[in-house]
Structures are given as structure tokens and as C-alpha cells.
Design a protein around this motif. Structure first.
Motif, short mmCIF file in Angstrom:
data_model
loop_
_atom_site.label_atom_id
_atom_site.label_comp_id
_atom_site.label_asym_id
_atom_site.label_seq_id
_atom_site.Cartn_x
_atom_site.Cartn_y
_atom_site.Cartn_z
N SER A 41 3.92 12.85 0.55
CA SER A 41 3.44 11.77 -0.32
C SER A 41 3.31 12.20 -1.78
O SER A 41 2.92 11.39 -2.62
CB SER A 41 2.09 11.26 0.19
OG SER A 41 1.15 12.32 0.22
N ASP B 82 3.46 3.27 -2.48
CA ASP B 82 4.71 3.83 -2.97
C ASP B 82 5.46 2.80 -3.81
O ASP B 82 4.94 1.70 -4.07
CB ASP B 82 5.56 4.38 -1.82
CG ASP B 82 6.07 3.32 -0.86
OD1 ASP B 82 6.01 2.10 -1.18
OD2 ASP B 82 6.57 3.70 0.21
N VAL C 213 0.11 4.49 1.25
CA VAL C 213 0.26 5.93 1.40
C VAL C 213 -1.14 6.53 1.37
O VAL C 213 -1.99 6.08 0.60
CB VAL C 213 1.09 6.52 0.24
CG1 VAL C 213 1.17 8.02 0.32
CG2 VAL C 213 2.48 5.90 0.19
#
Length: 160
Positions: free
Chosen positions: A65, A32, A38
Motif C-alpha cells: 500500500s 487508492d 486501503v
């Protein structure tokens, strides 16, 4: 309420039909904007082109996400082996920090790599296309490796 139930049943039946096509299972990873890992379990992975080397996968726009993948300049497709069913379950769960108490390495680009995967494909984001309630991510392959393990397969709603 009837309209919702009709749509739910329509999509449930369609999903059941689509589950008759067996697919491999992947965990797609990135970082991220704070450089935290992620990842999400994906079975919509596909080869697109050899020249240039492109692959694709799809991500629901309602996934937590989603924005991380859209903003990222790349990702890793970790194709899971049959022995990695626990990893598939971890990354398909709704928990927010899927990397908590999970050992992984990072690629030179900083993306999470899942050890002992059947194959690992590192990509630069080539493009993101609209696809209904999902977006279609196309990645240009920059590095890859594979092993000779047995694949994890998803068919008819069952992992094997």
C-alpha cells in the motif's frame, strides 16, 4: 549467506529491544487512485505539534500500500480499542483486499473509518520524509473524535 544471517540476527535483536517500548495500535486508512479503500496496521503513530495540529506515522517502502499512501492527499488514523484485536490482525495480514467482507463508513473526504475505534483522526497529508527503509508521514489534523474505551497495546511482541 553469512552476511545475510549476520544482518538478520542484528535486526532481530534490535527489534526485540525496541519491542520493550509499549505502543498503542492503529489502522491507518486511505483510498487508492481508483477510490478503493486501503489500510494497514501501524504502531509508529506519534503526536508532533499542537499548533499546527500534526501527527506522524511510518510506513515501510516495501509495503504493497506504500504508493497508495504516497499518492493520497490524506488519511485516517483509527486508534484501536482493546476489543478490536481482530481488526488489528486483519490489517496486519498480507492479504490484498483487507476491506473484503468488512463493514466500514467513509469520511466526508472519502477515507475509510473503522467503527468503534478508541479514536479517529482525519488528516491532510502535510509532508512525507525519508526515514531509511520507511517513510515518515506527517498529517495535519482536520477532524478528530475519541471515546473512553480501553486501548489495544503492543508490548514485547504481544497484543493486549
Amino acid at each position: 549467506m553469512k552476511k545475510f544471517n549476520d544482518n538478520f540476527n542484528k535486526y532481530k535483536n534490535l527489534r526485540n529491544v525496541l519491542s520493550k517500548f509499549s505502543t498503542g495500535v492503529t489502522v491507518v486508512t486511505t483510498v487508492d487512485d481508483k477510490n478503493y479503500p486501503v489500510g494497514i496496521t501501524v504502531n509508529s503513530f506519534s503526536s508532533v505539534s499542537l499548533d499546527p495540529p500534526l501527527i506522524s506515522w511510518c510506513l515501510g517502502k516495501d509495503q504493497p500500500s506504500y504508493k497508495d499512501f504516497v499518492k493520497s492527499n490524506g488519511f485516517v488514523v483509527n486508534i484501536l480499542s482493546k476489543s478490536q484485536m481482530d481488526i488489528c490482525n486483519r490489517f496486519s495480514s498480507p492479504c490484498m483486499n483487507k476491506f473484503e467482507n468488512f463493514t466500514f463508513k467513509k469520511s466526508k473526504e472519502g477515507f475509510p473509518l473503522i467503527s468503534n475505534s478508541l479514536a479517529t483522526i482525519i488528516c491532510e497529508t502535510w509532508s512525507v520524509y525519508p526515514g531509511g527503509d520507511h517513510d515518515i508521514f506527517v498529517g495535519k489534523i482536520t477532524k478528530f473524535k475519541s471515546s473512553n474505551q480501553d486501548p489495544l497495546i503492543f508490548w514485547n511482541g504481544i497484543l493486549s
